[in-house]
Design an enzyme around this catalytic site. Structure first.
Site, PDB file in Angstrom:
ATOM      1  N   GLU B  62      65.717  47.786  64.874  1.00  0.00           N
ATOM      2  CA  GLU B  62      63.706  48.070  63.613  1.00  0.00           C
ATOM      3  C   GLU B  62      63.375  45.958  62.984  1.00  0.00           C
ATOM      4  O   GLU B  62      62.234  45.659  63.572  1.00  0.00           O
ATOM      5  CB  GLU B  62      63.664  48.304  62.074  1.00  0.00           C
ATOM      6  CG  GLU B  62      63.627  49.831  62.345  1.00  0.00           C
ATOM      7  CD  GLU B  62      65.104  50.113  62.574  1.00  0.00           C
ATOM      8  OE1 GLU B  62      65.822  49.683  62.739  1.00  0.00           O
ATOM      9  OE2 GLU B  62      64.557  51.803  62.526  1.00  0.00           O
ATOM     10  N   HIS B 129      64.094  59.548  54.584  1.00  0.00           N
ATOM     11  CA  HIS B 129      63.220  59.660  55.545  1.00  0.00           C
ATOM     12  C   HIS B 129      62.264  59.372  55.163  1.00  0.00           C
ATOM     13  O   HIS B 129      60.764  60.231  56.253  1.00  0.00           O
ATOM     14  CB  HIS B 129      63.916  60.992  56.517  1.00  0.00           C
ATOM     15  CG  HIS B 129      64.650  59.939  58.019  1.00  0.00           C
ATOM     16  ND1 HIS B 129      65.975  60.179  57.313  1.00  0.00           N
ATOM     17  CD2 HIS B 129      64.685  59.880  59.258  1.00  0.00           C
ATOM     18  CE1 HIS B 129      66.848  59.840  58.254  1.00  0.00           C
ATOM     19  NE2 HIS B 129      65.782  59.775  59.780  1.00  0.00           N
TER      20      HIS B 129
END
Lengths: 309, 325
Positions: B62, B129
């Site tokens: 990321e 999430h």
């Protein structure tokens, strides 16, 4: 420079090395006079890394630098007056004197930025190489970082991605033997240059005291990147003669080790390659340049509180 | 202007197709964006249309995905990078906050970078999430943060973000991906950054709602109307910079403010909107501002627990009646 020349003329090399050395010494004097806001991280002793690597680059190539980035900026062609003014907190500096030593950038000469975050430039240089590749340019990206940054996650991410996409990037690990106040034996496992092999691209270790060796290795790595053959990891073995910051007593340093590095100082050796009169002329040229830069900076208005960004 | 009832994800997809067609400097990178078109198909057909040079699947890295955007934008591209879930942006914080957001400050240059991410709210993906971090990013100088609540805005805001010369974080919402709204198909249709939309006009109470809470606020407002309470519903659409004028204008008129969001209340967008109302509308307030937010608790996985944590239509309706008393 032409692709078949791996090192600039000796006078040019000496001029660039001396500029890096004297720039930092002059700024350190200004710091001790209380004229430099913020911390100052010097790279005395490491001049051959930036000068050798940037000798292989064009103006349109790009680099990312570090918190210890004065040499990289100067070697890539940043303006001495604007750098000095920035360090002295003046409105004529690169970012109007607001940011100081750790945040100098000049995209016009391919300097995407120094960086206050260790390892922060690794993803950016990788991204720049991606951008150059997508556009079909034959320019390359060079990422300067210290061996301390090899312990960050960014290092592994960047090397993996650069290898997968055969990006035109050269990772230059400037191993100056210290991460901040700690010797590299405490924080680097194994050999940095060997990590490239695991990702399937060349890793090269080169003597950072020998500017010609650095230039030659850089030339090869840059040529590989330009040709579309992907990244190279270059570990330049150098030595930081300065403390982590100006004022750091550096009691962690082995004095014999430091003296050994001084005895083969790249700046002194480059000077010895020249006739004395030529060398003396360059000495005068650099002193005049730097004295003028300080004078002009101090005559400029200080950074303006109305110009926060 | 011709419209079609697009789903949210179709609005995103159409925006990407149109902008990549319009400008060859627009590229798309992220995990799974190419072959599969993302885990929910949001980016489907883009690689087939624009090729593997401009649409690339990345490793699970990321920080470097965000860095790809920073570096590529710095050398002349107009990249769109996808960080699959908002929670995963935590791994890219340095590149977003310390690098992208400060590029113009350090260099004086533009950095035309769009970062797309998805808030998992409305799904059953649990505590790593489904979080709502919009206020964190909205608190960083140099970042624009947008949060579309429907297909039309998802398309128009993303197109504006891609054309913007500064880093913009676009927060998509999982629970809205299949929700439809009439959306202009025209390639020149844009939703301007920094401009709120008043979704319903009213005189008694101002509701400021974000993301998945906008439709609920509209439904609650409809019910309140039947009870004789006239409710104005404002969707800021852009979180930062916030369209302060629209909110202040409405609250000055109604004198009552209810803010509805999916993030917990402390130090949040709702907190900022309430502070704005108190600072700018103090003399005109007829009731204390109300925040309807998620409980200050981690996001659970079972859907009934997910819903128990956030304001529902009944809760919003009740709050509207109470504040209007």
């Amino acid at each position: 420079m032409p692709d078949d020349v791996t090192s600039p003329p000796p006078a040019d090399l000496y001029r660039r090395l001396l500029l890096c050395r004297r720039f930092e010494e002059v700024v350190a004097e200004q710091y001790r006079e209380g004229r430099v806001p913020g911390p100052l991280h010097l790279a005395l002793g490491q001049e051959a890394t930036a000068v050798g690597v940037c000798a292989a680059l064009r103006r349109t190539d790009v680099i990312t630098s570090t918190h210890r980035g004065h040499h990289h900026c100067l070697a890539k062609g940043a303006d001495v007056d604007r750098m000095m003014a920035e360090l002295l907190g003046r409105r004529t500096g690169y970012s109007a004197g607001r940011n100081g030593s750790m945040h100098i950038a000049d995209p016009d000469v391919g300097l995407l930025g120094t960086n206050g975050i260790v390892g922060g430039g690794l993803p950016i240089a990788t991204g720049a190489a991606f951008g150059l590749q997508v556009q079909g340019r034959d320019d390359v990206a060079v990422c300067f970082f210290g061996e301390g940054a090899t312990a960050t996650g960014n290092f592994g991410e960047a090397l993996n991605l650069a290898a997968l996409w055969a990006l035109p990037v050269v990772f230059v690990c400037e191993n100056n033997r210290f991460a901040e106040l700690t010797p590299s034996s405490t924080h680097v496992a194994g050999e940095v240059w060997q990590r490239a092999e695991a990702y399937g691209f060349p890793g090269v270790r080169v003597d950072g005291g020998d500017v010609h060796a650095v230039a030659a290795a850089s030339h090869e790595a840059v040529a590989r990147a330009r040709a579309g053959d992907g990244p190279t990891l270059l570990e330049v073995m150098t030595y930081r003669l300065s403390g982590h910051y100006v004022g750091d007593p550096a009691e962690y340093r082995d004095e014999a080790e430091a003296q050994a590095w001084r005895d083969r100082d790249a700046v002194v050796r480059a000077r010895a390659d020249l006739a004395e009169t030529d060398a003396a002329a360059i000495d005068d040229e650099i002193e005049t340049l730097l004295a003028g830069a300080v004078e002009r900076a101090l005559a400029a208005p200080a950074a303006d509180p109305e110009e926060l960004g | 202007m011709t419209t079609r009832p697009l789903k949210f994800w179709q609005g995103v997809n159409q925006a990407l197709h149109q902008e990549m067609e319009r400008d060859e400097k627009v590229v798309l990178v992220g995990e799974d964006v190419g072959g599969p078109g993302g885990p929910y198909g949001v980016t489907r057909n883009l690689r087939a249309t624009f090729g593997p040079n401009r649409v690339r699947d990345t490793p699970i890295s990321e920080a470097t995905i965000a860095g790809l955007g920073v570096g590529a934008a710095a050398v002349g591209l107009r990249p769109v990078v996808e960080l699959m879930f908002f929670d995963f942006c935590m791994l890219a914080m340095d590149q977003i906050v310390n690098q992208a957001a400060k590029y113009r400050y350090f260099t004086g240059r533009s950095l035309p970078l769009t970062i797309r991410t998805m808030s998992g709210s409305g799904g059953s993906y649990g505590a790593q999430h489904c979080q709502s971090f919009e206020a964190w990013f909205a608190a960083v100088p140099g970042l624009t943060v947008v949060m579309p609540s429907n297909a039309r805005d998802a398309k128009g805001l993303l197109k504006s973000a891609i054309r913007s010369d500064d880093p913009t974080l676009v927060i998509e919402t999982f629970g809205l991906l299949t929700a439809r709204r009439d959306t202009p198909v025209d390639e020149d249709f844009l939703v301007p950054l920094g401009v709120a939309e008043t979704r319903r006009t009213g005189d008694d109470v101002t509701v400021v709602a974000t993301g998945r809470m906008v439709d609920r606020a509209l439904e609650a407002a409809e019910r309140a109307a039947a009870d004789g309470v006239s409710v104005e519903v404002i969707d800021p659409r852009t979180i930062a910079p916030l369209d302060r004028a629209t909110i202040v204008g409405s609250v000055s008129r109604t004198g009552r403010l209810v803010v509805v969001q999916e993030a917990p209340a402390p130090f949040s967008v709702a907190a900022e909107v309430c502070a704005l109302a108190v600072e700018e509308c103090f003399g005109r307030l007829r009731a204390a501002p109300v925040r309807l937010c998620a409980e200050f608790a981690n996001v659970p996985t079972p859907q009934d627990l997910v819903e128990a944590r956030v304001p529902g239509v009944d809760t919003i309706h009740a709050a509207l009646l109470k504040v209007a008393e």
